[in-house]
Design an enzyme around this catalytic site. Structure first.
Site, PDB file in Angstrom:
ATOM      1  CG  HIS A  81      43.402  43.904  44.603  1.00 43.60           C
ATOM      2  ND1 HIS A  81      44.047  42.714  44.856  1.00 43.60           N
ATOM      3  CD2 HIS A  81      42.074  43.634  44.669  1.00 43.60           C
ATOM      4  CE1 HIS A  81      43.145  41.777  45.093  1.00 43.60           C
ATOM      5  NE2 HIS A  81      41.950  42.303  44.978  1.00 43.60           N
ATOM      6  CB  SER A 112      40.055  39.870  44.051  1.00 43.39           C
ATOM      7  OG  SER A 112      40.317  40.324  45.341  1.00 43.39           O
ATOM      8  CG  ASP A 142      47.244  42.501  45.375  1.00 45.93           C
ATOM      9  OD1 ASP A 142      46.486  42.889  46.292  1.00 45.93           O
ATOM     10  OD2 ASP A 142      46.822  42.071  44.290  1.00 45.93           O
TER      11      ASP A 142
END
Length: 529
Positions: free
Chosen positions: A498, A243, A470
């Site tokens: 995610h 991320s 995502d």
């Protein structure tokens, strides 16, 4: 009321609940990141001009930084069995390093267990910005035994985060009130109340953390990583970032391409985008994730959003939010489930499709007037524990984001003008995402970073991982980052949620583990399910 949508691993959100019951800154110290005026694109966003590129720092370590690179860490047992912790010093301001203002950054490691020869250190970061890398390491990482056997697993809480000079802004009761502020204002009075909340939040951060607010940029955090690499005795950095951690890792590669080893960037961000485009793209990403959830939900007998189609399910969810805006639901405690808390709860469940069954249950409860379940999901997003204490994630998050990029909006009028684009991006979440993006307009420290590309020319092969649906880091961002990085290979996971590594895809895990252990990158255009 989320100050910014988080860029962190799904595990960091979902595992905090009962669900699994079983932004780049140049920083005042880094003029090497050159950016030029950009080109206007969708919704007034700016793309960087052709020469807006992150440039490498000189390979030679400056004399005034040599003491940091030469320091010795004192390790001691901590936390989970087998882990050691230490404190590393880093300059508050890389342009003016001084022992009088040094930061103390928390570091943890678990040594390689064998069998097999040790490959060095593998640093991890779960994203955020603001996620504790140490907590992530101790609770969820390392991933497979084969990697753990060959690497010392290492984590450092970035500056301003958790154990490393944490940014603080509000008391816990103040934060409770802040999270309940209406983020879809229906009148001038509600707009003023929202703006006041943002201003008070920013003032609290300045009052409690003024020392570090100017020095929590991504570039400074990446420079801290290079000190840790050297202190650990590694010639090159091996790293798995998820991320926002992909932005941190890509920034490191851009600054130190010759010191870049095996790098995995999972759930990639696109540093080429300014903050408004980033927010708009993420709005689309959460809409994509919700559409996937809704399409699945309407096929289930227990779906509280009807059994027609995803569009109708979205209208039903919007109606629930509107009902909660007028009449917050009881939760069994003093806090009621407001529209803003319910929205955050639904968003939290979008990070991982394994949360979908529980989300259906909690939405049904909310429809019946019981808001406890969605409140639990919201608390997981905000990292609020049962005692009412908040972790510093929601303070570190805007501190980094608002420093790395100029605010997407400078006032309510700009938000109003952008609302059609955000509503088009997501009929369900668009309005709340647009208004929540206003928070950086009132930040007490001016942004030092701009959107830019990161070519990292000369870096070793890098693996960029993207998930097709995502919500937080849309797949297009992974494609863009892989195209920017001169040595990158894109690995695609066709699925929901995610990030992809360690989330159930044997294909993804095998490809990344092979790369980490042998240096062999996945085949070009490899796709996994």
């Amino acid at each position: 009321m989320a100050t910014s949508r988080l860029f962190r691993t799904s595990a960091a959100v979902v595992a905090a609940t009962a669900l699994l019951m079983s932004g780049c800154s140049s920083g005042s110290s880094s003029p090497d990141a050159h950016a030029s005026p950009g080109r206007t694109t969708e919704a007034g966003a700016q793309r960087p001009a052709d020469d807006a590129t992150l440039r490498p720092l000189p390979a030679a370590i400056p004399a005034d930084l040599r003491p940091y690179y030469d320091q010795k860490l004192t390790w001691h047992p901590c936390g989970v069995a087998g882990f050691e912790c230490a404190t590393m010093k880093a300059p508050l301001d890389y342009a003016h390093p001084s022992a009088a203002t040094d930061l103390k950054l928390a570091v943890a490691r678990k040594k390689a267990t064998g069998p097999g020869s040790r490959l060095g250190s593998l640093m991890v970061n779960p994203g955020g910005p603001g996620g504790s890398a140490i907590d992530y390491l101790q609770q969820y990482a390392p991933q497979p035994a084969s990697v753990r056997a060959r690497y010392d697993m290492v984590a450092m809480d970035p500056r301003g985060v958790a154990r490393s000079e944490p940014v603080e802004c509000l008391t816990n009761p103040q934060m409770d009130r802040y999270t309940q502020t209406d983020q879809t204002p229906d009148s001038p009075a509600e707009v003023n109340k929202l703006v006041t909340a943002y201003r008070d939040f920013a003032k609290g951060c300045q009052a409690r953390s003024g020392k570090v607010l100017r020095h929590v940029s991504t570039i400074e955090a990446a420079r801290d990583m290079d000190i840790l690499r050297a202190v650990l005795g590694d010639k090159k950095l091996t790293y798995v970032g998820a991320s926002y951690g992909t932005f941190l890792g890509a920034t490191y590669a851009g600054l130190y391409p010759s010191r870049t080893g095996r790098i995995v960037l999972d759930g990639a961000m696109n540093p080429e985008l300014d903050s408004r485009r980033t927010n708009l793209d993420q709005t689309k990403g959460f809409n994509t994730a919700f559409t996937a959830f809704a399409a699945d939900c309407v096929k289930k007998k227990d779906c509280p959003l009807g059994h027609k189609n995803a569009e109708d399910a979205g209208k039903r969810l919007a109606a629930l939010f509107k009902k909660l805006d007028a009449h917050p639901a009881e939760t069994g405690e003093a806090r009621k489930l407001t529209e803003s808390l319910a929205t955050t709860g639904v968003i939290a469940a979008m990070y991982d499709q394994r949360a979908w069954p529980v989300l259906r249950e909690y939405l049904a409860q909310a429809e019946a007037g019981n808001g406890r379940g969605l409140l639990t999901l919201s608390d997981s997003y905000y990292e609020r524990d049962p005692s009412g204490k908040y972790a510093n994630q929601m303070y570190a998050n805007p501190a980094v984001n608002c420093l790395d990029l100029a605010p997407p909006f400078t006032g309510p009028d700009q938000v109003r003008a952008a609302l059609p684009a955000f509503r088009k991006a997501s009929p369900v979440f668009g309005e709340s995402f647009a208004w929540s993006a206003l928070s950086c307009a009132y930040w007490p420290v001016k942004a030092t970073g701009t959107a830019h590309r990161i070519p990292a020319k000369g870096a070793a092969p890098i693996v960029v991982v993207g998930t097709t649906r995502d919500p937080a880091t849309p797949y297009a961002w992974a494609q863009a980052l892989a195209a920017q990085l001169s040595s990158a290979t894109l690995l695609t996971y066709e699925g929901d949620g995610h990030t992809a590594y360690g989330r159930g895809s044997t294909c993804i895990d095998n490809a990344i583990n092979t790369y980490l252990l042998t240096g062999t990158t996945p085949p070009k255009n490899k796709r996994c399910t």
